[in-house]
Design an enzyme around this catalytic site. Sequence first.
Site, short mmCIF file in Angstrom:
data_model
loop_
_atom_site.label_atom_id
_atom_site.label_comp_id
_atom_site.label_asym_id
_atom_site.label_seq_id
_atom_site.Cartn_x
_atom_site.Cartn_y
_atom_site.Cartn_z
N SER A 64 0.80 -1.22 0.00
CA SER A 64 0.00 0.00 0.00
C SER A 64 0.83 1.27 0.00
O SER A 64 0.43 2.27 -0.59
CB SER A 64 -0.95 0.01 1.21
N HIS A 100 0.33 5.00 4.13
CA HIS A 100 -0.37 5.49 2.95
C HIS A 100 -0.06 6.97 2.73
O HIS A 100 0.23 7.40 1.60
CB HIS A 100 -1.88 5.34 3.11
#
Length: 247
Positions: free
Chosen positions: A148, A212
Site C-alpha cells: 500500500s 499510505h
Amino acid sequence: MISDWSARAGRTAVAMRRPTAPVTYGLIGLCCLIFLIGPASGLNPVHGSGDGLALAQRAYFRRWGVVPDQLFEGSPRAALTTATALFVHASWVHLLGNMLFLYVFGVMTERRLGRVEFTLFYLGCGCLALLGYAAANSGSGQSLVGASGAISAVLGAFLYLFPRARVTSLLPFLFFLPLRFPAWVVLPFWAALQWLAAGRATGGPGVAYLAHLVGFGLGFAYAWARHGRTTRVKAAPAPAPEGENQP
C-alpha cells in the site's frame, strides 16, 4: 513497396501485442504468486491448517514483514524487510484491493515514467513509506506487510501527472453508485480519509494509514520534482473504486 509495407505492419502488430505496462503487470503477478504459495492464502497444504496455519502465518509475517522495534537495530535482515514486505499481503481482501489500485493507476503512471524509472520509483517510495511508519511507531512489535505504501506513491504521482483523468468511484453513502470524478477530486479526498483514519489509529493491529500518507506525499513530490517542467498529460478515463487500502 508491398514487402516494405508488410514488414512495417508486422512490426506494428508485434508492438501492439506487447504489454503496455510490463512492470505493473509483473508486480501484480509476483504479488499474487507470493500470496498463493504463502500461508496467508490458506491454499498451500505445506503450511498446515487450524492453529498450525495461524502460527505459520504469524511467523511468516514477522520474517518477511517490517517489525518497527527490530528495524533500527542495525540487522541487515531487518533492513531487507522494507523491500520484502512490499510483496507480502495478509488476506485476500488485502491483496485484491491493492492489486486493483495498482492496475488502475499503475499502467498510466508507468507509461509516463518509463519502465526503469517506474520500477525504481515504486520500490524506493514503498520502502521509504514503510520506514516512515516504522520511525513513527518505533516501539511497535506488530508486523507491517503489503504494497500500500508503494501504491499510494503511485496514486500521488498519478494525481500530479494526470489531474484531469476521470476516475470511477463507488460511494457507499450513495448506495455504491459508480460516479465519475476527475483525479484532482477523488485522490485528495482519498488522502483526507487516510489522514482522518491515521488520527484515530491506536497503533495496534490494523491498517497502517500513516504509510499510505507518507507514500502518497512522496509520490506527488517526486512527480513534481522530476516532471514538473514537462507538460502534464491529459489522461483518458480510468475506472477506479474509491476506498481504502490495507498496507
